[in-house]
Scaffold this motif. Structure first.
Motif, PDB file in Angstrom:
ATOM      1  N   LEU A   9      -6.173  55.716 -15.358  1.00 52.50           N
ATOM      2  CA  LEU A   9      -7.535  55.506 -14.886  1.00 52.50           C
ATOM      3  C   LEU A   9      -8.496  56.292 -15.758  1.00 52.50           C
ATOM      4  N   ASP A  11     -11.982  55.815 -14.899  1.00 52.86           N
ATOM      5  CA  ASP A  11     -13.172  55.886 -14.069  1.00 52.86           C
ATOM      6  C   ASP A  11     -12.820  55.474 -12.651  1.00 52.86           C
ATOM      7  N   GLU A  13     -14.996  54.656  -9.058  1.00 48.77           N
ATOM      8  CA  GLU A  13     -16.295  54.474  -8.421  1.00 48.77           C
ATOM      9  C   GLU A  13     -16.069  54.250  -6.933  1.00 48.77           C
ATOM     10  N   ASP A  52      -6.232  51.331 -20.356  1.00 44.51           N
ATOM     11  CA  ASP A  52      -7.045  52.118 -19.434  1.00 44.51           C
ATOM     12  C   ASP A  52      -7.659  51.195 -18.386  1.00 44.51           C
ATOM     13  N   TYR A  53      -7.814  51.739 -17.179  1.00 46.28           N
ATOM     14  CA  TYR A  53      -8.362  50.964 -16.073  1.00 46.28           C
ATOM     15  C   TYR A  53      -9.509  51.703 -15.411  1.00 46.28           C
ATOM     16  N   ARG A  54     -10.372  50.912 -14.792  1.00 47.75           N
ATOM     17  CA  ARG A  54     -11.429  51.423 -13.932  1.00 47.75           C
ATOM     18  C   ARG A  54     -11.057  51.004 -12.508  1.00 47.75           C
ATOM     19  N   ARG A  56     -12.482  50.760  -8.513  1.00 48.31           N
ATOM     20  CA  ARG A  56     -13.563  50.827  -7.533  1.00 48.31           C
ATOM     21  C   ARG A  56     -12.911  50.799  -6.164  1.00 48.31           C
ATOM     22  N   ALA A  71     -10.996  48.462 -18.880  1.00 47.47           N
ATOM     23  CA  ALA A  71     -11.874  49.526 -19.387  1.00 47.47           C
ATOM     24  C   ALA A  71     -13.280  48.991 -19.641  1.00 47.47           C
ATOM     25  N   GLY A  73     -14.704  46.706 -17.804  1.00 45.17           N
ATOM     26  CA  GLY A  73     -15.321  46.324 -16.541  1.00 45.17           C
ATOM     27  C   GLY A  73     -14.946  44.963 -16.012  1.00 45.17           C
TER      28      GLY A  73
END
Length: 159
Positions: A9, A11, A13, A52-54, A56, A71, A73
């Protein structure tokens, strides 16, 4: 798999469904997110590794929604995790944390250490339950599961 090829990860949110809390709780949430991003292994099953991951996070009807994105979005997948199995363990964790903070003020070092060992045990149980509930969906190492469980607890902390 080597450290260089692991997915992680970059990020996290919190969706508006999480809600806002007191400044102290918001600070604890920020610290939990920072710790999680700083060092983690996060591998959604069926998605490319070594990327890589984001993430939420949202709360919908007592369920934690994992909205996983690239990454850049781009939405990749969503997993929904019922929080009902965590209810008792989160309650126990908060109770023992309260005991720990109270003990810091008046207990002996050996009493504080005993309470802290119990706190770590409950925390380990919560992180193991998290790994079990995410089995087949998201691969986490032990430390990442512990950090994510901490974040889940902090999301429940209102004041």
């Amino acid at each position: 798999m080597s450290e260089a090829t692991r997915s992680k990860l970059i990020d996290i949110e919190l969706d508006e469904t999480i809600g806002r809390a007191t400044p102290d709780v918001e600070h604890e949430r920020a610290v939990a997110i920072f710790d999680l991003i700083e060092d983690n292994v996060f591998e959604p099953v069926g998605l490319p590794t070594s990327t890589d991951y984001r993430l939420r996070l949202a709360l919908v009807e007592k369920r934690l929604v994992f909205d996983i994105r690239s990454a850049e979005g781009q939405k990749l997948t969503t997993h929904i995790l019922s929080l009902t199995p965590f209810k008792r363990i989160i309650r126990d964790y908060f109770l023992i944390c309260d005991s720990y903070y109270e003990a810091i003020r008046s207990a002996t070092p050996s009493q504080i250490e005993a309470i802290d060992m119990g706190r770590r045990g409950v925390h380990n149980d919560g992180s193991q339950l998290l790994r079990e509930r995410l089995n087949g969906k998201i691969v986490l190492d032990t430390d990442t599961a512990r950090r994510l469980f901490t974040l889940i607890c902090v999301l429940h902390w209102r004041s």
